[in-house]
Design an enzyme around this catalytic site. Sequence first.
Site, PDB file in Angstrom:
ATOM      1  N   PHE A 388     -21.472  89.588  80.720  1.00  0.00           N
ATOM      2  CA  PHE A 388     -20.724  90.260  81.783  1.00  0.00           C
ATOM      3  C   PHE A 388     -21.588  91.212  82.601  1.00  0.00           C
ATOM      4  CE2 PHE A 388     -18.110  90.046  77.794  1.00  0.00           C
ATOM      5  CZ  PHE A 388     -17.652  88.764  78.038  1.00  0.00           C
ATOM      6  N   CYS A 389     -22.831  90.856  82.831  1.00  0.00           N
ATOM      7  CA  CYS A 389     -23.764  91.714  83.593  1.00  0.00           C
ATOM      8  C   CYS A 389     -23.809  93.121  83.009  1.00  0.00           C
ATOM      9  CB  CYS A 389     -23.398  91.760  85.074  1.00  0.00           C
ATOM     10  SG  CYS A 389     -23.562  90.176  85.875  1.00  0.00           S
TER      11      CYS A 389
END
Length: 439
Positions: A388-389
């Site tokens: 998720f970055c």
Amino acid sequence: MPTLLTRSTLPVPPARSAFTPAVTPAEGAGVQVLPAGPRVIGADVPVPVRDGRHVPYANLDYAASAPCLEAVHEAVTRALPYYSSVHRGAGYASQVTTGAYEEARETVRSFVGAWRRSAVVFTRNTTDAMNLLAHAVPAGTSVVVFETEHHASLLPWRRAVRLPAPATPAEAISAADRALRESPVGARLLVVTAASNVTGELWPIEELAQVARRNGARIAVDAAQLVPHRPIDMTALGLDYVAFSGHKLYAPFGAGVLAGRADWLRAAGPYLKGGGASASVGRTTRWAASAEQRHEAGSPNVLGVIALAAACETLSDAWDSLAAREEALVKRLRSGLAALPSVRELNLWGDRAPRVGIVSFVVDGWNARDVALTLSEEYGIGVRDGKFCAHPFVGHLLGRDDGDCTAGRDTAVRASLGIGTSEEHIDRLLTALAELAAR
Ligand code: PMP
């Protein structure tokens, strides 16, 4: 000069049903009765599954990009006949479009409770907004950031002190206080997320703003995952900067916002150099004085901005009912996950920390990618898998504090929800996970 039509006085488009795709109730799921209130386009759109059937899509990936609100679609459709250049033309359509664009700025200002004299700069998204702020901070600014941040808020700074994931909100406050106190004399900036894109947990931004103030620092808040779920009031909370994206706010047209104190933005060179940012160009160039003009060079994304403002207006009118409904859905999801022995929810501050509708988890014996693909292919459910970055944060939550968060390994599944999510979507996910775990 003719009276300007503004965004709110543009003619109303044809009947709303024209924007709502007909949904064929598909096998395996009942017709969804959505509660009154804002509606999204594409809730329950039919999607194919592996056995050849079509089922209504269970979109549980709102934290990546939320679907389009009907009201947003209508606002864009209303604006399209007048769509023209902004700040550049004398023609009527150009005047209408310019009026709508500037009116949107005021809508956004009031949506985030920004002070009257704050800058509201339209950007492409949150990443762009945070990079603009990083570009504008005075040279030598001491930046303090938690390693739990999304990469958009973690990476743009030339130099930053990175604080480890705090074990409690109180520890977050004391760690920020200490780091800011120990920062060299000069400009200081604390950067923090309002709601985690991994765990959904809400950060104590009001207390962190007080800590920043006490230490002569400013605070920039990444509100990308907060504003689709909860109101924010920069003035009441004492926030100096707020950044967010339209596409997570039900306005998928590629616009974002950096709102906040104008002085650093006015003093910095233009983020992009070109038309619009310049006041006069001869042998030397004089840049526009206003923060907005200076940092919005080139033709702006006027439809994106109109869409974003329409989303702000729609949500502002609906907060109470939205928050109550979301809370009920999150409770249903989390208690269902807790009842599955092979599923472990990821959170930083325990089960009871307040949160928005974002839940990440791992399934014993299953790789997150396979879970996400199987949910899609067999059940028509959309979730996100990966880190998720937020690689350092997910690494921490999965117990990999050695920083080795190599792509493809140590990932999680994320379910996120919002307007248009139904109980059936949640129950379908829980049933599917129970079946996966039993395989
Ligand atoms: N911050 C947070 C908390 C996010 O969740 C995201 C998007 N996942 C971003 C920043 C970046 O947003 P964008 O991709 O729209 O720039």
